[in-house]
Design a protein around this motif. Structure first.
Motif, short mmCIF file in Angstrom:
data_model
loop_
_atom_site.label_atom_id
_atom_site.label_comp_id
_atom_site.label_asym_id
_atom_site.label_seq_id
_atom_site.Cartn_x
_atom_site.Cartn_y
_atom_site.Cartn_z
N GLU A 114 1.04 -1.48 0.49
CA GLU A 114 0.06 0.00 0.07
C GLU A 114 0.89 1.32 0.05
OE1 GLU A 114 -3.17 -0.06 -0.58
OE2 GLU A 114 -2.98 -2.47 0.34
N PRO A 115 0.14 2.16 -0.56
CA PRO A 115 1.21 2.85 -1.00
C PRO A 115 1.48 4.69 -0.45
CG PRO A 115 -0.45 3.95 -2.31
CD PRO A 115 -0.50 2.26 -2.00
N GLU A 116 -0.20 4.52 1.00
CA GLU A 116 -0.33 5.24 2.09
C GLU A 116 0.67 4.96 3.19
OE1 GLU A 116 -2.00 3.19 0.96
OE2 GLU A 116 -4.08 3.86 0.00
N GLY A 117 1.59 4.21 3.43
CA GLY A 117 2.97 4.07 4.52
C GLY A 117 3.58 5.26 3.98
N VAL A 119 3.94 8.20 2.06
CA VAL A 119 2.93 9.31 2.56
C VAL A 119 2.97 9.54 3.86
CG1 VAL A 119 1.04 10.43 1.93
CG2 VAL A 119 1.75 9.20 0.34
N ALA A 120 2.54 8.14 4.67
CA ALA A 120 2.47 8.98 6.05
C ALA A 120 3.91 9.47 7.37
CB ALA A 120 1.71 8.16 7.29
N ASP A 123 4.66 12.94 6.40
CA ASP A 123 4.33 13.44 6.95
C ASP A 123 4.64 13.23 8.10
OD1 ASP A 123 2.28 14.36 4.53
OD2 ASP A 123 0.44 12.74 5.44
N ARG A 167 6.02 6.21 -6.60
CA ARG A 167 5.85 6.65 -5.28
C ARG A 167 6.31 7.86 -4.73
NH1 ARG A 167 4.22 0.44 -2.42
NH2 ARG A 167 2.09 -0.04 -4.22
N GLN A 170 5.27 10.47 -7.05
CA GLN A 170 4.12 11.10 -7.01
C GLN A 170 4.12 11.53 -4.96
OE1 GLN A 170 1.97 7.75 -5.76
NE2 GLN A 170 0.88 7.52 -8.04
N ILE A 171 4.87 11.60 -4.20
CA ILE A 171 5.67 12.16 -3.30
C ILE A 171 6.08 13.77 -3.01
CG2 ILE A 171 6.79 12.75 -0.98
CD1 ILE A 171 6.34 9.67 -0.95
N ALA A 174 2.54 15.63 -4.65
CA ALA A 174 2.26 16.48 -3.28
C ALA A 174 3.02 17.44 -1.96
CB ALA A 174 1.79 15.26 -2.14
#
Length: 318
Positions: A114-117, A119-120, A123, A167, A170-171, A174
């Motif tokens: 999953e890509p969300e990890g 990104v989190a 952050d 990914r 994408q970061i 963002a």
């Protein structure tokens, strides 16, 4: 050939179509030197006779000098000052650095399902006080380099690395709006063409490099997917001030030297400057002379400084 902006190859279409400088436009093709060149054209077309020649010639020389001074004061000196201040502010911004363990954790998350990890995690680093510039020059660049090492060591396959680098891009997209808040705007932006050495697979550094050039007011063309044929067409049909290449493998040296010679031969700008960088240059700085480039850069910040300085010197010499 229409000049492809870097954003076309790294952003969603809706983003790059609305970005500043998407099209060069007629006013930016020749840059600030166009105003100086117009004086020479006026002199050539004027009908000068007798004693008027010396008088008119003096006026034209004075006007050329005044225009050159105006260009240097309005365009070049402010950019040099901005580059120096940016370097100072970014060096101060590394007060909260990332660690080797942080890089390893980011790569682990990038390779996850999953890509969300990932990104989190970025952050979290920002909440710790790590600036966008520090992320660009530090952990994101280091993560891309580590992914390349894993691929070379056969610990990751091509698909895994491709997805993970995607990914990372994408970061960057963002983070970009926050980074570009301080972007400089110029009425006649210089143009830099960024592309990989022919056949080069390590291209994420160009994405980071683009961010820093855009922030300093440059028009950025090309991108990771640009080919040698694209580059030759672009510099032939458009005014390009600097062409920057990234190289990561010694097997690409012959191709890089070849495309540099081609660009110098066909370029509309006969004084086009060539810059190189990338993992292989970091190991072998002498590559600048070997491939026929003008200068090398160790990171994105030094690339912007080098490009700005070399153009300032050439403008002052004209």
């Amino acid at each position: 050939m229409r000049m492809t902006t870097f954003l076309e190859q790294t952003s969603d279409p809706a983003q790059w179509r609305n970005s500043p400088g998407y099209d060069l436009g007629p006013s930016s093709e020749a840059g600030p030197a166009a105003a100086i060149g117009s004086v020479a054209e006026e002199s050539a077309s004027a009908n000068l006779t007798g004693g008027n020649v010396a008088f008119i010639g003096a006026i034209q020389r004075n006007r050329r000098t005044a225009l050159l001074t105006q260009v240097v004061e309005a365009e070049i000196l402010p950019r040099l000052a901005l580059a120096r201040s940016a370097a100072a502010s970014q060096s101060n911004a590394t007060a909260t650095p990332t660690t080797k363990d942080d890089t390893g954790e980011l790569v682990r998350l990038l390779l996850g399902r999953e890509p969300e990890g990932a990104v989190a995690f970025i952050d979290l680093l920002r909440r710790r006080g790590v600036t966008t510039a520090s992320l660009y020059l530090g952990i994101l660049t280091q993560a891309a380099r580590l992914l390349g090492e894993l691929w070379n060591d056969d610990r990751c396959d091509f698909t895994q690395v491709t997805i993970s680098v995607g990914r990372l891009q994408q970061i960057v997209r963002a983070l970009s709006p926050n980074f570009q808040v301080a972007a400089v705007n110029h009425p006649y932006p210089e143009t830099v063409l960024l592309l990989p050495a022919p056949g080069e697979q390590h291209t994420f550094g160009l994405v980071i490099l683009s961010e820093f050039f855009q922030r300093e007011g440059w028009h950025v063309a090309g991108g990771p997917a640009s080919t040698s044929a694209d580059a030759a067409d672009l510099v032939r049909d458009n005014w390009v001030d600097v062409a920057g290449f990234s190289i990561g493998s010694a097997s690409r040296l012959e191709g890089l030297g070849g495309i540099i010679r081609t660009l110098r031969r066909v370029s509309r700008n006969r004084d086009i400057s060539i810059m190189i960088g990338g993992p292989l240059f970091l190991l072998h700085p002498d590559l600048v002379a070997r491939v026929g480039a003008d200068v090398g850069a160790r990171d994105a910040q030094s690339a912007v400084r080098q490009a700005t300085s070399i153009l300032a010197l050439r403008t002052a010499a004209d």
